[in-house]
Design a protein around this motif. Structure first.
Motif, PDB file in Angstrom:
ATOM      1  N   LEU A 190     -11.491  63.140 -32.436  1.00  0.00           N
ATOM      2  CA  LEU A 190     -10.312  63.147 -33.356  1.00  0.00           C
ATOM      3  C   LEU A 190      -8.984  62.623 -32.624  1.00  0.00           C
ATOM      4  CD1 LEU A 190     -10.923  66.089 -35.986  1.00  0.00           C
ATOM      5  CD2 LEU A 190     -11.258  63.545 -36.332  1.00  0.00           C
ATOM      6  N   GLY A 191      -9.240  62.452 -31.410  1.00  0.00           N
ATOM      7  CA  GLY A 191      -8.196  61.983 -30.513  1.00  0.00           C
ATOM      8  C   GLY A 191      -6.841  62.913 -30.265  1.00  0.00           C
ATOM      9  N   ARG A 192      -6.832  64.177 -30.595  1.00  0.00           N
ATOM     10  CA  ARG A 192      -5.653  65.213 -30.129  1.00  0.00           C
ATOM     11  C   ARG A 192      -6.145  66.264 -29.906  1.00  0.00           C
ATOM     12  NH1 ARG A 192      -4.577  68.960 -33.928  1.00  0.00           N
ATOM     13  NH2 ARG A 192      -5.097  68.605 -36.302  1.00  0.00           N
ATOM     14  N   ALA A 193      -5.395  67.193 -29.036  1.00  0.00           N
ATOM     15  CA  ALA A 193      -5.564  68.635 -29.061  1.00  0.00           C
ATOM     16  C   ALA A 193      -5.433  69.529 -30.349  1.00  0.00           C
ATOM     17  CB  ALA A 193      -4.943  69.082 -27.816  1.00  0.00           C
ATOM     18  N   GLY A 194      -6.151  70.585 -30.501  1.00  0.00           N
ATOM     19  CA  GLY A 194      -5.744  71.363 -31.356  1.00  0.00           C
ATOM     20  C   GLY A 194      -4.387  72.254 -31.375  1.00  0.00           C
ATOM     21  N   THR A 195      -3.871  72.823 -32.577  1.00  0.00           N
ATOM     22  CA  THR A 195      -2.759  73.501 -32.552  1.00  0.00           C
ATOM     23  C   THR A 195      -3.061  74.830 -32.946  1.00  0.00           C
ATOM     24  OG1 THR A 195      -2.222  73.094 -34.807  1.00  0.00           O
ATOM     25  CG2 THR A 195      -1.469  71.427 -33.014  1.00  0.00           C
ATOM     26  N   GLY A 196      -2.215  75.688 -32.717  1.00  0.00           N
ATOM     27  CA  GLY A 196      -2.430  77.125 -33.183  1.00  0.00           C
ATOM     28  C   GLY A 196      -2.559  77.273 -34.663  1.00  0.00           C
ATOM     29  N   GLU A 197      -1.724  76.292 -35.330  1.00  0.00           N
ATOM     30  CA  GLU A 197      -1.865  76.268 -36.795  1.00  0.00           C
ATOM     31  C   GLU A 197      -3.444  75.879 -37.169  1.00  0.00           C
ATOM     32  OE1 GLU A 197       2.211  76.613 -35.444  1.00  0.00           O
ATOM     33  OE2 GLU A 197       0.765  74.988 -34.914  1.00  0.00           O
ATOM     34  N   ASP A 198      -3.882  74.807 -36.510  1.00  0.00           N
ATOM     35  CA  ASP A 198      -5.501  74.527 -36.726  1.00  0.00           C
ATOM     36  C   ASP A 198      -6.355  75.818 -37.076  1.00  0.00           C
ATOM     37  OD1 ASP A 198      -4.813  71.771 -37.129  1.00  0.00           O
ATOM     38  OD2 ASP A 198      -4.944  71.597 -34.836  1.00  0.00           O
ATOM     39  N   ILE A 199      -6.156  76.677 -36.015  1.00  0.00           N
ATOM     40  CA  ILE A 199      -6.709  77.768 -36.180  1.00  0.00           C
ATOM     41  C   ILE A 199      -6.284  79.004 -37.046  1.00  0.00           C
ATOM     42  CG2 ILE A 199      -7.598  79.897 -34.607  1.00  0.00           C
ATOM     43  CD1 ILE A 199      -8.464  76.866 -33.778  1.00  0.00           C
ATOM     44  N   ALA A 200      -4.898  78.948 -37.353  1.00  0.00           N
ATOM     45  CA  ALA A 200      -4.426  79.721 -38.555  1.00  0.00           C
ATOM     46  C   ALA A 200      -4.886  79.523 -39.755  1.00  0.00           C
ATOM     47  CB  ALA A 200      -2.906  79.813 -38.132  1.00  0.00           C
ATOM     48  N   HIS A 201      -5.053  78.111 -40.023  1.00  0.00           N
ATOM     49  CA  HIS A 201      -5.490  77.685 -41.374  1.00  0.00           C
ATOM     50  C   HIS A 201      -6.865  78.366 -41.752  1.00  0.00           C
ATOM     51  CE1 HIS A 201      -2.047  75.227 -41.724  1.00  0.00           C
ATOM     52  NE2 HIS A 201      -2.419  74.179 -41.172  1.00  0.00           N
ATOM     53  N   LEU A 202      -7.788  78.240 -40.863  1.00  0.00           N
ATOM     54  CA  LEU A 202      -9.238  78.581 -41.048  1.00  0.00           C
ATOM     55  C   LEU A 202      -9.170  80.361 -41.240  1.00  0.00           C
ATOM     56  CD1 LEU A 202     -12.021  78.475 -41.672  1.00  0.00           C
ATOM     57  CD2 LEU A 202     -12.416  78.269 -39.044  1.00  0.00           C
ATOM     58  N   VAL A 203      -8.392  81.006 -40.188  1.00  0.00           N
ATOM     59  CA  VAL A 203      -8.271  82.395 -40.364  1.00  0.00           C
ATOM     60  C   VAL A 203      -7.852  82.908 -41.666  1.00  0.00           C
ATOM     61  CG1 VAL A 203      -7.238  84.250 -39.167  1.00  0.00           C
ATOM     62  CG2 VAL A 203      -8.056  82.819 -37.877  1.00  0.00           C
ATOM     63  N   THR A 204      -6.880  82.426 -42.140  1.00  0.00           N
ATOM     64  CA  THR A 204      -6.234  82.651 -43.543  1.00  0.00           C
ATOM     65  C   THR A 204      -7.310  82.367 -44.609  1.00  0.00           C
ATOM     66  OG1 THR A 204      -4.021  82.165 -42.787  1.00  0.00           O
ATOM     67  CG2 THR A 204      -4.296  82.382 -45.055  1.00  0.00           C
ATOM     68  N   PHE A 205      -7.970  81.379 -44.392  1.00  0.00           N
ATOM     69  CA  PHE A 205      -8.930  81.139 -45.735  1.00  0.00           C
ATOM     70  C   PHE A 205      -9.899  82.022 -45.775  1.00  0.00           C
ATOM     71  CE2 PHE A 205     -12.999  79.191 -46.761  1.00  0.00           C
ATOM     72  CZ  PHE A 205     -12.872  78.998 -48.128  1.00  0.00           C
ATOM     73  N   LEU A 206     -10.632  82.449 -44.237  1.00  0.00           N
ATOM     74  CA  LEU A 206     -11.513  83.506 -44.299  1.00  0.00           C
ATOM     75  C   LEU A 206     -11.049  84.868 -44.719  1.00  0.00           C
ATOM     76  CD1 LEU A 206     -13.165  82.474 -40.835  1.00  0.00           C
ATOM     77  CD2 LEU A 206     -14.281  82.220 -43.137  1.00  0.00           C
ATOM     78  N   CYS A 207      -9.953  85.171 -44.736  1.00  0.00           N
ATOM     79  CA  CYS A 207      -9.388  86.409 -45.200  1.00  0.00           C
ATOM     80  C   CYS A 207      -9.161  86.419 -46.615  1.00  0.00           C
ATOM     81  CB  CYS A 207      -7.842  86.773 -44.388  1.00  0.00           C
ATOM     82  SG  CYS A 207      -8.248  87.243 -42.791  1.00  0.00           S
ATOM     83  N   SER A 208      -9.087  85.018 -47.299  1.00  0.00           N
ATOM     84  CA  SER A 208      -8.667  84.979 -48.810  1.00  0.00           C
ATOM     85  C   SER A 208      -9.742  85.171 -49.618  1.00  0.00           C
ATOM     86  CB  SER A 208      -8.041  83.538 -49.013  1.00  0.00           C
ATOM     87  OG  SER A 208      -9.173  82.732 -48.944  1.00  0.00           O
ATOM     88  N   GLU A 209      -9.213  85.582 -50.728  1.00  0.00           N
ATOM     89  CA  GLU A 209     -10.397  85.787 -52.113  1.00  0.00           C
ATOM     90  C   GLU A 209     -11.250  84.406 -51.943  1.00  0.00           C
ATOM     91  OE1 GLU A 209      -8.177  86.486 -55.421  1.00  0.00           O
ATOM     92  OE2 GLU A 209      -8.037  88.724 -55.024  1.00  0.00           O
ATOM     93  N   GLN A 210     -10.599  83.182 -51.730  1.00  0.00           N
ATOM     94  CA  GLN A 210     -11.553  82.244 -51.801  1.00  0.00           C
ATOM     95  C   GLN A 210     -12.870  82.035 -50.627  1.00  0.00           C
ATOM     96  OE1 GLN A 210      -8.131  82.193 -52.156  1.00  0.00           O
ATOM     97  NE2 GLN A 210      -8.449  81.584 -54.488  1.00  0.00           N
ATOM     98  N   MET A 267      -9.849  76.270 -62.258  1.00  0.00           N
ATOM     99  CA  MET A 267     -10.093  76.660 -60.955  1.00  0.00           C
ATOM    100  C   MET A 267      -8.878  76.627 -60.050  1.00  0.00           C
ATOM    101  SD  MET A 267     -13.063  75.862 -57.754  1.00  0.00           S
ATOM    102  CE  MET A 267     -14.307  76.397 -58.946  1.00  0.00           C
ATOM    103  N   SER A 268      -8.265  77.380 -59.443  1.00  0.00           N
ATOM    104  CA  SER A 268      -7.026  77.311 -58.521  1.00  0.00           C
ATOM    105  C   SER A 268      -7.475  77.446 -56.958  1.00  0.00           C
ATOM    106  CB  SER A 268      -6.236  78.634 -58.798  1.00  0.00           C
ATOM    107  OG  SER A 268      -5.126  78.453 -57.708  1.00  0.00           O
ATOM    108  N   TYR A 269      -6.982  76.256 -56.365  1.00  0.00           N
ATOM    109  CA  TYR A 269      -7.261  76.362 -54.846  1.00  0.00           C
ATOM    110  C   TYR A 269      -6.244  76.941 -53.859  1.00  0.00           C
ATOM    111  CZ  TYR A 269     -11.043  73.531 -56.135  1.00  0.00           C
ATOM    112  OH  TYR A 269     -12.260  73.120 -56.417  1.00  0.00           O
ATOM    113  N   THR A 270      -5.331  77.447 -54.733  1.00  0.00           N
ATOM    114  CA  THR A 270      -4.166  78.252 -53.815  1.00  0.00           C
ATOM    115  C   THR A 270      -4.961  79.397 -53.248  1.00  0.00           C
ATOM    116  OG1 THR A 270      -2.255  77.533 -55.406  1.00  0.00           O
ATOM    117  CG2 THR A 270      -2.127  79.603 -53.895  1.00  0.00           C
ATOM    118  N   LEU A 271      -4.770  79.782 -52.006  1.00  0.00           N
ATOM    119  CA  LEU A 271      -5.257  80.995 -51.340  1.00  0.00           C
ATOM    120  C   LEU A 271      -4.537  82.340 -51.983  1.00  0.00           C
ATOM    121  CD1 LEU A 271      -5.711  80.085 -47.793  1.00  0.00           C
ATOM    122  CD2 LEU A 271      -7.470  79.587 -49.606  1.00  0.00           C
ATOM    123  N   THR A 272      -5.547  83.294 -52.447  1.00  0.00           N
ATOM    124  CA  THR A 272      -5.075  84.461 -52.903  1.00  0.00           C
ATOM    125  C   THR A 272      -5.684  85.574 -52.203  1.00  0.00           C
ATOM    126  OG1 THR A 272      -6.712  84.515 -54.737  1.00  0.00           O
ATOM    127  CG2 THR A 272      -5.070  83.340 -55.071  1.00  0.00           C
ATOM    128  N   GLY A 273      -5.448  86.743 -52.590  1.00  0.00           N
ATOM    129  CA  GLY A 273      -5.945  87.988 -52.287  1.00  0.00           C
ATOM    130  C   GLY A 273      -5.097  88.556 -50.991  1.00  0.00           C
TER     131      GLY A 273
END
Length: 278
Positions: free
Chosen positions: A236-256, A1-7
């Motif tokens: 968790l002791g820090r504010a979020g970043t735009g990248e934190d949101i981008a990671h999830l958005v990308t996952f939701l768009c992926s085949e995974q 099983m590959s965990y590289t995001l695809t699609g």
């Protein structure tokens, strides 16, 4: 099983509200490009005088600068000034995207009304301000989703719509009536669309950020005030970043992420509704 995001190869993403340097939209656009998408970026064509100081110092050019970054990643980019609150502008945008790329696969509804004059009690909220927030946040999400869902449906290959909501939909804090109401409505609209569009293999989800360190929150002074707010509310002791949101958005768009739809996912560092006691 590959965990590289695809699609993503050969796919086209549309990201609204993607022109600010310190933002959520820009990291989402860049992450989708890095994954393999060509990206359409929309912005309002805001005047340079409204840019924060760091953007002016760097001669930032809004969506044009983000488009340059995407091209440096080897992907195609199309920056377009568009108003999501106007149905005719949304229809024109969709036509331009299909003419230019021949398809659309992912839509990220990130555009939002400017923060400021709406943060007052209901009895003091002007009708004009209420309508502006509704038009951009809620109506804009509806217009974009309605139009681009038709495009995806006609292609017959499925797709994904990601609506950017907010922790405000859960907190329902005083002085956020217009903003929080739009986000509650977006969450509900997303659930309905997921059920309607699922048979066409179109997934629809909400990503709801908490406190994200962007220029949108520049009215909160950095330093002691900011640090105390983070310490009080975010385990968790820090504010979020735009990248934190981008990671999830990308996952939701992926085949995974292909079996996730109709969900509202809060990305907030474990935000506590009341201040924590150390």
């Amino acid at each position: 099983m590959s965990y590289t995001l695809t699609g993503f190869e050969g796919k086209v993403a549309v990201v609204t509200g993607a022109g600010r340097m310190r933002s959520i939209g820009r990291p989402i656009a860049l992450a989708l490009a890095q994954a393999g998408c060509d990206v359409v970026l929309t912005g309002t064509g805001r005047p340079v005088a409204s840019y924060p100081a760091d953007e002016r110092e760097l001669n930032w050019r809004d969506i044009e600068s983000v488009a340059d970054e995407i091209r440096q990643l080897g992907r195609r980019a199309l920056p377009l000034v568009s108003d999501v609150s106007k149905p005719e502008a949304v229809e024109a945008l969709a036509s331009r995207v299909v003419d230019e790329f021949g398809r659309v696969d992912f839509l990220v509804n990130n555009a939002g009304a400017a923060r400021g004059g709406d943060r007052v009690p209901v009895a003091e909220l002007s009708l004009e301000t209420w309508q502006r927030v509704m038009d951009v946040n809620l109506n804009g999400t509806f217009y974009m989703s309605r139009t681009f869902a038709k495009c995806m449906g006609e292609q017959g290959e499925g797709g994904a719509i990601i609506n950017i909501s907010s922790l405000a939909a859960q907190l329902l804090a005083p002085d956020t009536s217009a903003y929080a109401t739009t986000k509650v409505a977006i969450n509900g609209l997303t659930t309905i669309m997921a059920r309607e569009l699922g048979p066409k293999k179109i997934r629809v989800n909400v990503v709801a950020p908490g406190i994200i360190d962007t220029s949108r929150l520049d009215d909160v002074p950095r330093g002691r005030v900011w640090d105390e707010m983070i310490a009080a509310f975010i385990p968790l002791g820090r504010a979020g970043t735009g990248e934190d949101i981008a990671h999830l958005v990308t996952f939701l768009c992926s085949e995974q992420g292909a079996w996730i739809s109709g969900q509202t996912i809060y990305v907030d560092g474990g935000h506590c509704p009341t201040p924590r006691r150390n």
